[in-house]
Motif scaffolding. Structure first.
Motif, short mmCIF file in Angstrom:
data_model
loop_
_atom_site.label_atom_id
_atom_site.label_comp_id
_atom_site.label_asym_id
_atom_site.label_seq_id
_atom_site.Cartn_x
_atom_site.Cartn_y
_atom_site.Cartn_z
N ASN A 36 0.85 -19.77 -15.56
CA ASN A 36 0.33 -20.49 -16.08
C ASN A 36 -0.84 -20.27 -17.22
OD1 ASN A 36 2.00 -22.72 -15.54
ND2 ASN A 36 0.45 -23.38 -13.87
N ARG A 37 -1.37 -19.40 -16.84
CA ARG A 37 -2.47 -18.44 -17.40
C ARG A 37 -1.99 -17.87 -18.64
NH1 ARG A 37 -7.87 -16.97 -13.98
NH2 ARG A 37 -8.38 -19.25 -13.04
N ASP A 40 -0.41 -19.59 -21.59
CA ASP A 40 -1.58 -20.95 -22.09
C ASP A 40 -1.14 -21.43 -23.61
OD1 ASP A 40 -2.70 -18.99 -23.56
OD2 ASP A 40 -4.64 -19.24 -22.56
N THR A 108 -4.42 -23.83 -13.56
CA THR A 108 -4.71 -22.64 -13.86
C THR A 108 -5.85 -22.23 -13.23
OG1 THR A 108 -6.24 -23.79 -15.35
CG2 THR A 108 -4.26 -23.09 -16.22
N LYS A 138 -6.11 -28.24 -12.60
CA LYS A 138 -5.85 -28.20 -13.72
C LYS A 138 -6.83 -28.75 -14.66
CE LYS A 138 -2.39 -31.69 -14.80
NZ LYS A 138 -1.20 -32.07 -15.40
#
Length: 141
Positions: A36-37, A40, A108, A138
């Motif tokens: 997820n990072r 982004d 994240t 998140k």
């Protein structure tokens, strides 16, 4: 950005350092936090670039801090047990290759429940999942 073998190796080592005592599902959740990072959506991310860049960004994943006892294993001074690294590699590959959905709902961040108290950043963030010894978030301010 293409994923290279170094990305897969660094993600697997990060999973070992951060979540080796977790089930495969727990390691997958940690791996999705990294993904997820990575994804982004920003051209130049504060998190770092690619899986290796995100995992090794200073002070983001504590296992990569030079003062962390896991660090010597991650850089190869000490040997990670083959079976443990293999499990982490399976989780890393499944997440990188998109073979498993994100169980974290876009998290994240996470922290280990073994910490004496929750980090300050968790106070105003949205908790998305608790699995094993980790709580995921998140929308961290």
């Amino acid at each position: 950005m293409p994923v290279i073998e170094k990305d897969r190796d660094i993600l697997a080592r990060t999973l070992w350092g951060e979540a080796r005592g977790e089930s495969t599902a727990g390691q997958i959740a940690v791996a999705w936090t990294v993904r997820n990072r990575v994804e982004d959506g920003k051209a130049t991310s504060w998190w770092g670039e690619g899986y290796a860049g995100v995992c090794q960004k200073p002070f983001q994943f504590s296992c990569w801090n030079k003062s962390d006892p896991n660090y010597a294993f991650l850089i190869g001074i000490k040997r990670i047990p083959f079976r443990e690294l293999s499990q982490a590699r399976i989780a890393a590959d499944q997440v990188i290759d998109g073979k498993v959905p994100d169980p974290t709902g876009g998290a994240t961040h996470y922290y280990a429940t073994a910490m004496p108290k929750a980090p300050i950043w968790a106070r105003d963030a949205k908790q998305t999942l608790k699995i094993g010894g980790h709580i995921f978030f998140k929308d961290v301010p």
